[in-house]
Design a protein around this motif. Structure first.
Motif, PDB file in Angstrom:
ATOM      1  N   GLY A 116     -12.551 -13.593  42.835  1.00  0.00           N
ATOM      2  CA  GLY A 116     -11.626 -13.891  43.923  1.00  0.00           C
ATOM      3  C   GLY A 116     -10.499 -12.879  44.017  1.00  0.00           C
ATOM      4  O   GLY A 116     -10.047 -12.541  45.112  1.00  0.00           O
ATOM      5  N   ASN A 117     -10.078 -12.370  42.875  1.00  0.00           N
ATOM      6  CA  ASN A 117      -8.969 -11.417  42.842  1.00  0.00           C
ATOM      7  C   ASN A 117      -9.273 -10.161  43.663  1.00  0.00           C
ATOM      8  O   ASN A 117      -8.480  -9.744  44.497  1.00  0.00           O
ATOM      9  CB  ASN A 117      -8.654 -11.058  41.387  1.00  0.00           C
ATOM     10  CG  ASN A 117      -7.207 -10.647  41.143  1.00  0.00           C
ATOM     11  OD1 ASN A 117      -6.932  -9.839  40.266  1.00  0.00           O
ATOM     12  ND2 ASN A 117      -6.260 -11.173  41.888  1.00  0.00           N
ATOM     13  N   PHE A 118     -10.463  -9.568  43.454  1.00  0.00           N
ATOM     14  CA  PHE A 118     -10.747  -8.329  44.203  1.00  0.00           C
ATOM     15  C   PHE A 118     -11.437  -8.583  45.548  1.00  0.00           C
ATOM     16  O   PHE A 118     -11.441  -7.714  46.413  1.00  0.00           O
ATOM     17  CB  PHE A 118     -11.513  -7.304  43.352  1.00  0.00           C
ATOM     18  CG  PHE A 118     -12.879  -7.729  42.886  1.00  0.00           C
ATOM     19  CD1 PHE A 118     -13.973  -7.717  43.732  1.00  0.00           C
ATOM     20  CD2 PHE A 118     -13.077  -8.118  41.566  1.00  0.00           C
ATOM     21  CE1 PHE A 118     -15.227  -8.104  43.295  1.00  0.00           C
ATOM     22  CE2 PHE A 118     -14.326  -8.514  41.117  1.00  0.00           C
ATOM     23  CZ  PHE A 118     -15.399  -8.505  41.986  1.00  0.00           C
ATOM     24  N   ILE A 119     -12.017  -9.774  45.740  1.00  0.00           N
ATOM     25  CA  ILE A 119     -12.602 -10.071  47.053  1.00  0.00           C
ATOM     26  C   ILE A 119     -11.482 -10.349  48.064  1.00  0.00           C
ATOM     27  O   ILE A 119     -11.547  -9.932  49.210  1.00  0.00           O
ATOM     28  CB  ILE A 119     -13.597 -11.243  46.956  1.00  0.00           C
ATOM     29  CG1 ILE A 119     -14.832 -10.779  46.185  1.00  0.00           C
ATOM     30  CG2 ILE A 119     -13.990 -11.750  48.350  1.00  0.00           C
ATOM     31  CD1 ILE A 119     -15.756 -11.876  45.735  1.00  0.00           C
ATOM     32  N   ASN A 120     -10.421 -11.011  47.607  1.00  0.00           N
ATOM     33  CA  ASN A 120      -9.237 -11.171  48.460  1.00  0.00           C
ATOM     34  C   ASN A 120      -8.584  -9.796  48.688  1.00  0.00           C
ATOM     35  O   ASN A 120      -8.068  -9.512  49.750  1.00  0.00           O
ATOM     36  CB  ASN A 120      -8.251 -12.129  47.776  1.00  0.00           C
ATOM     37  CG  ASN A 120      -7.108 -12.523  48.685  1.00  0.00           C
ATOM     38  OD1 ASN A 120      -7.323 -12.984  49.792  1.00  0.00           O
ATOM     39  ND2 ASN A 120      -5.888 -12.321  48.226  1.00  0.00           N
ATOM     40  N   ASN A 121      -8.669  -8.950  47.638  1.00  0.00           N
ATOM     41  CA  ASN A 121      -8.188  -7.559  47.702  1.00  0.00           C
ATOM     42  C   ASN A 121      -6.762  -7.410  48.209  1.00  0.00           C
ATOM     43  O   ASN A 121      -6.475  -6.574  49.060  1.00  0.00           O
ATOM     44  CB  ASN A 121      -9.145  -6.674  48.520  1.00  0.00           C
ATOM     45  CG  ASN A 121      -8.945  -5.180  48.217  1.00  0.00           C
ATOM     46  OD1 ASN A 121      -8.379  -4.821  47.178  1.00  0.00           O
ATOM     47  ND2 ASN A 121      -9.385  -4.316  49.101  1.00  0.00           N
ATOM     48  N   SER A 127      -5.973  -7.668  38.311  1.00  0.00           N
ATOM     49  CA  SER A 127      -7.129  -7.304  37.478  1.00  0.00           C
ATOM     50  C   SER A 127      -7.836  -6.046  37.983  1.00  0.00           C
ATOM     51  O   SER A 127      -8.710  -5.511  37.306  1.00  0.00           O
ATOM     52  CB  SER A 127      -8.126  -8.469  37.432  1.00  0.00           C
ATOM     53  OG  SER A 127      -8.646  -8.725  38.723  1.00  0.00           O
ATOM     54  N   VAL A 128      -7.463  -5.566  39.162  1.00  0.00           N
ATOM     55  CA  VAL A 128      -8.225  -4.469  39.767  1.00  0.00           C
ATOM     56  C   VAL A 128      -8.053  -3.145  39.015  1.00  0.00           C
ATOM     57  O   VAL A 128      -9.043  -2.469  38.715  1.00  0.00           O
ATOM     58  CB  VAL A 128      -7.880  -4.316  41.271  1.00  0.00           C
ATOM     59  CG1 VAL A 128      -8.487  -3.048  41.839  1.00  0.00           C
ATOM     60  CG2 VAL A 128      -8.397  -5.526  42.051  1.00  0.00           C
ATOM     61  N   GLY A 226      -5.964  -1.071  44.870  1.00  0.00           N
ATOM     62  CA  GLY A 226      -6.188  -0.494  43.548  1.00  0.00           C
ATOM     63  C   GLY A 226      -6.903   0.848  43.689  1.00  0.00           C
ATOM     64  O   GLY A 226      -7.863   0.965  44.434  1.00  0.00           O
ATOM     65  N   THR A 227      -6.403   1.882  42.998  1.00  0.00           N
ATOM     66  CA  THR A 227      -6.903   3.240  43.226  1.00  0.00           C
ATOM     67  C   THR A 227      -7.060   4.008  41.910  1.00  0.00           C
ATOM     68  O   THR A 227      -6.153   4.017  41.077  1.00  0.00           O
ATOM     69  CB  THR A 227      -5.903   4.019  44.128  1.00  0.00           C
ATOM     70  OG1 THR A 227      -5.672   3.255  45.312  1.00  0.00           O
ATOM     71  CG2 THR A 227      -6.429   5.393  44.497  1.00  0.00           C
ATOM     72  N   ARG A 228      -8.204   4.658  41.727  1.00  0.00           N
ATOM     73  CA  ARG A 228      -8.406   5.574  40.599  1.00  0.00           C
ATOM     74  C   ARG A 228      -7.940   6.958  41.012  1.00  0.00           C
ATOM     75  O   ARG A 228      -8.123   7.375  42.151  1.00  0.00           O
ATOM     76  CB  ARG A 228      -9.903   5.666  40.271  1.00  0.00           C
ATOM     77  CG  ARG A 228     -10.407   4.765  39.163  1.00  0.00           C
ATOM     78  CD  ARG A 228      -9.982   5.134  37.766  1.00  0.00           C
ATOM     79  NE  ARG A 228     -10.666   6.257  37.158  1.00  0.00           N
ATOM     80  CZ  ARG A 228     -11.809   6.188  36.501  1.00  0.00           C
ATOM     81  NH1 ARG A 228     -12.444   5.051  36.372  1.00  0.00           N
ATOM     82  NH2 ARG A 228     -12.333   7.285  35.944  1.00  0.00           N
TER      83      ARG A 228
END
Lengths: 290, 152
Positions: A116-121, A127-128, A226-228
């Motif tokens: 849910g954390n990254f699907i909501n984005n 956590s991303v 969230g970015t690398r």
């Protein structure tokens, strides 16, 4: 006002896929609900048209954690409390555990899920950044197909991902991190608990005889998503890790974040702080590498 | 939709609208008004109850998600008309002033003591970090939880 007219409680992933199939985009998967339900309350335009909720909390497969020689596979509906208490995740993915501890409160962590954390984005999804430095991939299923995608590619822009309306994310797959990679995570919020991240950074580092063998850096909250920073990582590879170099890394990272995020009213504060966070994190990792 | 669940040790079965929250179910359908509604978005903890042994914000759970769950509210922790030691110690320690946060605060502490009978001060602070109190401050509340842990 909550628009929901029906809540469905499927027991298998196949059943979820079937339920997602026969609707007109009025269905949404719910797990922890900690983004969706307050979203209803504030009448967020993202959630006004949801008539059917598909609750996936009764599907064991989506809560399980398994390990092979090559990777760790985590069910997307695992809660942050379950992550924090899972011994395998603690051993293999300590940055994910550290980030999970900073999320919301006990009550939130007992419900909110990793998927849910990254699907909501949301930009502030804690956590991303750890998942990105661990090179996480995700498994997506629909009636028609099953695919695996890099998390970085899945995330499009704030609150947008590549997930289609007939798809479900079932697993987060993380390649076993090499033991030589050690790292740290830092979150800066306005208070210690129930806090929305303003800046978060995750860094993994492999230092060999004083040289940077490998470095991975990801940001959260301070960038739109969230970015690398692969270019920064590459730029300093093979260099001798000393105090001057750590300062250079921090300066370079700040500049790149400024490029990605653009100048904002808060940049004057945030950029020096993110540089200091980067410096302190690498300093701490350097001490532990000796 | 019809849901069956266990509420304060009693089996319940009830017809509900799918768009109500666990908080509404408790307060409006069962008249269990000890559970309070504060912020409605999961930040204040006034609506905290125990769901399957864990503290949750009942404003962030839909009633339709509680199928088969075991729910404990503030009304469910007294025994034979006697207050739970946590409730006693909240009173004795001056941890209650306006009382609005107390049910949620006590349920968070109750969930902590379920899995950790001897918590440190840090662990208590962590367990109630999602519960806001605007009157007494937190010192008396932490004292009350520490005292209870020693007694039970």
């Amino acid at each position: 006002m909550i628009p929901v007219k029906e809540i469905l409680l499927p027991e298998t992933v196949d059943e979820v896929c079937r339920l997602l199939q026969d609707t007109n985009g009025l269905s949404k998967i719910i797990a922890g609900g900690t983004d969706i339900i307050p979203g209803f309350h504030i009448e967020s335009p993202r959630f006004v048209n949801i008539e059917r909720l598909i609750d996936i909390n009764n599907i064991d497969e989506l809560k399980s954690v398994s390990v092979t020689e090559d990777y760790i596979s985590i069910g997307s509906a695992i809660s942050f409390s379950e992550i924090i208490s899972n011994p395998v995740i603690n051993e293999k993915l300590p940055l994910l555990v550290k980030a999970s501890r900073t999320i919301g409160s006990t009550q939130i962590r007992n419900r909110a899920t990793l998927g849910g954390n990254f699907i909501n984005n949301a930009p502030c999804a804690d956590s991303v950044a750890p998942l990105l430095v661990y090179d996480a991939e995700i498994k997506i299923k629909s009636i028609a197909a099953e695919k695996i995608m890099k998390l970085q590619d899945f995330l499009v822009k704030p609150y947008r991902t590549r997930l289609m309306s007939d798809e479900i994310v079932t697993q987060i797959i993380v390649p076993n991190p090499p033991a030589k990679l050690i790292g740290d995570f830092y979150k800066l919020g306005r208070r210690r608990a129930v806090s929305i991240s303003r800046i978060s950074l995750a860094i993994l580092l492999d230092v060999n005889n004083g040289f940077i063998n490998e470095m991975r850096i990801a940001s959260g909250a301070v960038t739109p998503i969230g970015t690398r920073f692969y270019d920064v990582e590459e730029f300093f590879k093979g260099r001798i890790l000393d105090d001057e170099l750590i300062k250079d890394i921090a300066i370079k990272l700040g500049e790149r974040i400024m490029e990605v995020s653009g100048v904002r009213w808060s940049s004057e504060y945030k950029i020096p702080v993110v540089q200091q966070v980067c410096y302190q994190l690498i300093k701490g990792i350097e001490r532990r590498s000796l | 939709m019809k849901i069956s669940f266990v509420l304060n040790s009693q089996n319940m079965s009830i017809e509900i609208e799918p768009n109500i929250r666990l908080l509404d179910l408790l307060r409006d359908k069962f008249n269990l008004t000890g559970t309070k509604e504060g912020c409605s978005i999961g930040e204040c903890g006034a609506c905290t109850v125990i769901m399957n042994g864990k503290a949750v914000n009942s404003c962030l759970v839909l009633a339709g998600q509680c199928y088969g769950a075991e729910i404990i509210t503030i009304e469910g922790i007294e025994k034979d008309g006697k207050l739970h030691p946590l409730q006693e110690n909240f009173l004795k320690s001056g941890a209650v002033q306006c009382g609005f946060c107390s049910p949620g605060m006590i349920m968070s502490a109750y969930a902590l003591l379920l899995k950790n009978p001897n918590p440190t001060e840090e662990e208590i602070k962590d367990a109630i970090a999602g519960n806001l109190c605007r009157c007494t401050g937190y010192k008396q509340i932490i004292d009350a939880v520490e005292k209870t842990a020693k007694e039970i």
